[in-house]
Design a protein around this motif. Sequence first.
Motif, PDB file in Angstrom:
ATOM      1  N   VAL A  15       2.369   9.857  -6.644  1.00 56.60           N
ATOM      2  CA  VAL A  15       2.796  11.008  -5.849  1.00 56.60           C
ATOM      3  C   VAL A  15       3.664  10.572  -4.686  1.00 56.60           C
ATOM      4  N   CYS A  16       3.215   9.492  -3.982  1.00 58.76           N
ATOM      5  CA  CYS A  16       3.992   8.998  -2.844  1.00 58.76           C
ATOM      6  C   CYS A  16       5.356   8.501  -3.286  1.00 58.76           C
ATOM      7  N   GLY A  17       5.377   7.756  -4.403  1.00 59.96           N
ATOM      8  CA  GLY A  17       6.651   7.237  -4.902  1.00 59.96           C
ATOM      9  C   GLY A  17       7.564   8.358  -5.327  1.00 59.96           C
ATOM     10  N   SER A  18       6.997   9.374  -5.987  1.00 64.96           N
ATOM     11  CA  SER A  18       7.810  10.501  -6.427  1.00 64.96           C
ATOM     12  C   SER A  18       8.350  11.278  -5.242  1.00 64.96           C
ATOM     13  N   TYR A  19       7.512  11.420  -4.209  1.00 59.32           N
ATOM     14  CA  TYR A  19       7.938  12.150  -3.018  1.00 59.32           C
ATOM     15  C   TYR A  19       9.082  11.440  -2.318  1.00 59.32           C
ATOM     16  N   ALA A  20       8.912  10.115  -2.142  1.00 60.96           N
ATOM     17  CA  ALA A  20       9.956   9.346  -1.457  1.00 60.96           C
ATOM     18  C   ALA A  20      11.252   9.355  -2.257  1.00 60.96           C
ATOM     19  N   SER A  21      11.128   9.177  -3.577  1.00 56.14           N
ATOM     20  CA  SER A  21      12.318   9.163  -4.423  1.00 56.14           C
ATOM     21  C   SER A  21      12.992  10.530  -4.439  1.00 56.14           C
ATOM     22  N   GLY A  22      12.163  11.588  -4.557  1.00 55.04           N
ATOM     23  CA  GLY A  22      12.711  12.925  -4.585  1.00 55.04           C
ATOM     24  C   GLY A  22      13.362  13.304  -3.277  1.00 55.04           C
ATOM     25  N   ARG A  23      12.739  12.899  -2.168  1.00 57.37           N
ATOM     26  CA  ARG A  23      13.303  13.229  -0.862  1.00 57.37           C
ATOM     27  C   ARG A  23      14.657  12.566  -0.678  1.00 57.37           C
ATOM     28  N   ALA A  24      14.754  11.297  -1.128  1.00 53.92           N
ATOM     29  CA  ALA A  24      16.030  10.573  -0.991  1.00 53.92           C
ATOM     30  C   ALA A  24      17.105  11.203  -1.863  1.00 53.92           C
ATOM     31  N   SER A  25      16.726  11.621  -3.100  1.00 55.57           N
ATOM     32  CA  SER A  25      17.733  12.171  -4.004  1.00 55.57           C
ATOM     33  C   SER A  25      18.166  13.575  -3.576  1.00 55.57           C
ATOM     34  N   ASN A  26      17.258  14.319  -2.881  1.00 53.29           N
ATOM     35  CA  ASN A  26      17.600  15.668  -2.443  1.00 53.29           C
ATOM     36  C   ASN A  26      18.454  15.671  -1.176  1.00 53.29           C
ATOM     37  N   SER A  27      18.457  14.588  -0.438  1.00 50.32           N
ATOM     38  CA  SER A  27      19.268  14.511   0.771  1.00 50.32           C
ATOM     39  C   SER A  27      20.744  14.416   0.389  1.00 50.32           C
ATOM     40  N   LYS A  28      21.557  15.250   1.038  1.00 53.07           N
ATOM     41  CA  LYS A  28      22.989  15.255   0.738  1.00 53.07           C
ATOM     42  C   LYS A  28      23.756  14.266   1.611  1.00 53.07           C
ATOM     43  N   CYS A  29      23.076  13.681   2.595  1.00 52.97           N
ATOM     44  CA  CYS A  29      23.760  12.737   3.484  1.00 52.97           C
ATOM     45  C   CYS A  29      24.343  11.542   2.723  1.00 52.97           C
ATOM     46  N   PRO A  30      23.567  10.885   1.834  1.00 54.39           N
ATOM     47  CA  PRO A  30      24.133   9.747   1.089  1.00 54.39           C
ATOM     48  C   PRO A  30      25.346  10.142   0.252  1.00 54.39           C
ATOM     49  N   ARG A  31      25.359  11.375  -0.284  1.00 50.61           N
ATOM     50  CA  ARG A  31      26.498  11.818  -1.092  1.00 50.61           C
ATOM     51  C   ARG A  31      27.759  11.945  -0.223  1.00 50.61           C
ATOM     52  N   CYS A  32      27.561  12.525   0.967  1.00 50.46           N
ATOM     53  CA  CYS A  32      28.699  12.684   1.870  1.00 50.46           C
ATOM     54  C   CYS A  32      29.246  11.329   2.305  1.00 50.46           C
ATOM     55  N   LYS A  33      28.344  10.383   2.617  1.00 52.99           N
ATOM     56  CA  LYS A  33      28.779   9.057   3.055  1.00 52.99           C
ATOM     57  C   LYS A  33      29.490   8.311   1.926  1.00 52.99           C
ATOM     58  N   LYS A  34      29.017   8.508   0.694  1.00 56.68           N
ATOM     59  CA  LYS A  34      29.663   7.863  -0.435  1.00 56.68           C
ATOM     60  C   LYS A  34      31.064   8.424  -0.635  1.00 56.68           C
ATOM     61  N   LEU A  35      31.229   9.736  -0.453  1.00 54.69           N
ATOM     62  CA  LEU A  35      32.550  10.360  -0.571  1.00 54.69           C
ATOM     63  C   LEU A  35      33.498   9.813   0.498  1.00 54.69           C
ATOM     64  N   VAL A  36      33.020   9.708   1.738  1.00 56.82           N
ATOM     65  CA  VAL A  36      33.852   9.191   2.830  1.00 56.82           C
ATOM     66  C   VAL A  36      34.232   7.739   2.563  1.00 56.82           C
ATOM     67  N   GLU A  37      33.285   6.971   2.031  1.00 60.99           N
ATOM     68  CA  GLU A  37      33.562   5.566   1.706  1.00 60.99           C
ATOM     69  C   GLU A  37      34.690   5.466   0.683  1.00 60.99           C
ATOM     70  N   GLY A  38      34.625   6.270  -0.380  1.00 62.49           N
ATOM     71  CA  GLY A  38      35.685   6.273  -1.389  1.00 62.49           C
ATOM     72  C   GLY A  38      37.009   6.780  -0.839  1.00 62.49           C
ATOM     73  N   PHE A  39      36.950   7.766   0.056  1.00 61.03           N
ATOM     74  CA  PHE A  39      38.165   8.292   0.672  1.00 61.03           C
ATOM     75  C   PHE A  39      38.855   7.212   1.502  1.00 61.03           C
ATOM     76  N   ARG A  40      38.094   6.468   2.283  1.00 58.50           N
ATOM     77  CA  ARG A  40      38.668   5.400   3.099  1.00 58.50           C
ATOM     78  C   ARG A  40      39.291   4.296   2.245  1.00 58.50           C
ATOM     79  N   LYS A  41      38.675   3.986   1.131  1.00 62.35           N
ATOM     80  CA  LYS A  41      39.253   2.985   0.221  1.00 62.35           C
ATOM     81  C   LYS A  41      40.571   3.480  -0.353  1.00 62.35           C
ATOM     82  N   GLY A  42      40.642   4.777  -0.653  1.00 63.79           N
ATOM     83  CA  GLY A  42      41.892   5.352  -1.145  1.00 63.79           C
ATOM     84  C   GLY A  42      42.982   5.296  -0.102  1.00 63.79           C
ATOM     85  N   GLU A  43      42.626   5.498   1.175  1.00 64.06           N
ATOM     86  CA  GLU A  43      43.597   5.375   2.262  1.00 64.06           C
ATOM     87  C   GLU A  43      44.166   3.965   2.330  1.00 64.06           C
TER      88      GLU A  43
END
Length: 432
Positions: A15-43
């Motif tokens: 349950v704890c592992g599922s909660y931690a994994s689910g919480r991380a996957s539901n957070s949109k912050c990592p997705r936004c940071k990954k997009l910015v990282e790719g955008f900067r590489k394109g620049e």
Amino acid sequence: MHRLYMSIFLLALYVCGSYASGRASNSKCPRCKKLVEGFRKGEEKTARQNFGGGDVHWEERKKISYHKSETRLVEIIESACESKNHQCTSFLEDHEELLEKWWFKKQNKFPDLEDWLCRIRTKVCCRDNEYGKNCTKCPGPADKPCNGHGECDGAGQRIGSGMCMCNYGYTGDTCESCEKLFFNETKLNECLNCHRGCKDGCTGAYLEHCSACNDGFRERTAGGCVDVDECTETQVNGDGSTSPMYDCPTDQYCSNTEGKYDCESCHRDCATCRGPERTHCTSCTSGYHFIEKSSSCDDIDECVEGAAVNISQDTSTDIDAEVTVEDDTAPKTTIAYVAVCTDEKEYCFNKVGSYVCLCVSGFTRKDGVCVPKPDPATPSEPASDAAKDTTGVPDTEQPSAPVPESGDVTHTGDDVIHSNGGVSSEKNKEEL
């Protein structure tokens, strides 16, 4: 009951592992940071490019710059997310208009794209020292959350409890203290391990800084702890007698290490010993004399001196001479050196720690007795010194390795000669 507890424990982990994994996957912050990282590489990738024709003067005349053009933006966006990163692609599709707005209108005022897109506009991230829905400050100093000795739960994201998850050796709400078996090294401002001899804590890195002692150590009068040398110290038994603190087999010696001791094997010449070298013997294995001056064992030449027999235990042996040795600390022991290989058809060959009886030339051993070889072409002759079979034996005064015939008997002796001259019934470790 044990199985029930185990099942509950495994369920809790899941349950704890599922909660931690689910919480991380539901957070949109990592997705936004990954997009910015790719955008900067394109620049970076398009920084030195221009319009397809490569006519810089045309750009100047038309007052159009590739550097801030829509053409360049499209090229950057197309490569911002990896093809398999669906979360990044989904976030890009939802917020592509914001990227265009920043590109054309906001990048001069807000050069930090990640801060503008992820924290200010989409509100999916916080600053690194903030957590939760409202970007609350993490515990500890603002520039060093959790005092730099742990991680703030949810730091940088709009999730988490903000609790400090302390590094190994640290504890407290802000990881400001050291764990029980750690001490604060003020010069380094770090929690370091106490010495393993310390039981309940310490004030420094050494045994003298212990507040209590573990097994294998004892308290010093001046404070702290000191190692117990089990190899030299004695213990008092229930009946008031004393005995060594160590317990090793007779053919091993005690080797003290910090907090414990080990039993190590004696040298192969020694029956008992006080160390690993051949000069550490206190008694010898069968086939050796004990030399008290050097605490070593010297080979017995049984062919000259005879084999040692403990006649205190075996009175059936027919002997010509005997030696009696008395020791204040041991029972009276009587040994004798008995001639070996006495049959006229055999002779003795000495080995280190033992001897072997070989048949003379023309004879072979059968059922323990040398008998003529079954070769009618070679008549049997009386045994003599000249007729000894020396096949495989170097022509020297003391050959190094005889080649016994099939059936020849190797004697390693059944007795071990001790430093006090006595013997005990043990087999020699070396065989021919």
